[in-house]
Write an enzyme that holds these catalytic residues in place. Sequence first.
Site: not given
Length: 337
Positions: A60, A129
């Site tokens: 990321e 998540h």
Amino acid sequence: MARMTMIEAIRDAHAVAMERDDTVIVMGEDVGFFGGVFRCTAGLQKRFGVERCFDTPISELGIIGAAVGMAAYGLKPVAEIQFADYMYPGYDQIVSEAARLRYRSAGEFTCPMVVRMPTGGGIFGAQTHSQSPEALFTHVAGLKTVVPSNPRDAKGLLLAAIADPDPVIFLEPKRLYNGPFDGHFDRPSVPWSKHEAGEVETGYYEIPLGKAAVVREGAAATLVTYGTMVHVALAAVEESGVDVEVIDLRTLLPLDLETVTASVAKTGRCIVLHEATLTSGYGAEIAALVQGECFYSLEAPVLRVAGWDTPYPHAQEWDYFPGPDRVRRAIATVMEG
């Protein structure tokens, strides 16, 4: 007009933008050949080639850093982070580079990039998540933050975000990808094909950033929310029997404060609803602004309904998720004030 899921509307927005502008590119983990973990970019690589829709390493930090450099030198990258929970390694690049580039260069460089992230819970994704980190972005000067609640808005807002000359954080409530969700997890799901907001304009159109939508007019109280909670709010209001006005912010920053304050001035009561944790959540900013701008109109304290101050649980998902029952109780409380 065409019937679309939110996934299809987001994919269509990518395609329309890429067709209009050769500088628009799409990048991220598995966005190319595979089409993204939620399939939001399916078919784009085949249509536009590997130089305009490509897979990145699992980093990321690298995705955001590369996107900042591309944006500074004339491209318009749309970077996907597979889940908002995974953006933290790239957060420094978002805050220290993307958000500051225009200011630190005295306007010599801008950063026209979009960072797309699936956000929120309701899918049993547990603590890694399911997070809703929008407050971490709205705190940062130089960023715009968008959270659509339906396919029609998702396409128009994403096209506006791609056209914007500054960095935009585009948070996609994953529980809404395939249909509206009103928080009643024990009832059959409803597809977007049966919802009016599933009808999406073909071709190019923008929904301006910074403009909220009044999705239900009312006179007794104002309920301010965004994303998945828009549908929870509408369900709770109908079940409560109270004439509550519901505002979908759509863009958290810039904020359409005028629409919010006009509503509260009319109703005299305000509830703020979001899925993220309560403490230092975005709802606190809305509550403070309403208290300051509408003090003499308020008939009761501003209430907040939000997730609990814990990591998002797996086994107790629906105890954490701010569902219609909690919203109805808040409506009853504010009406007593």
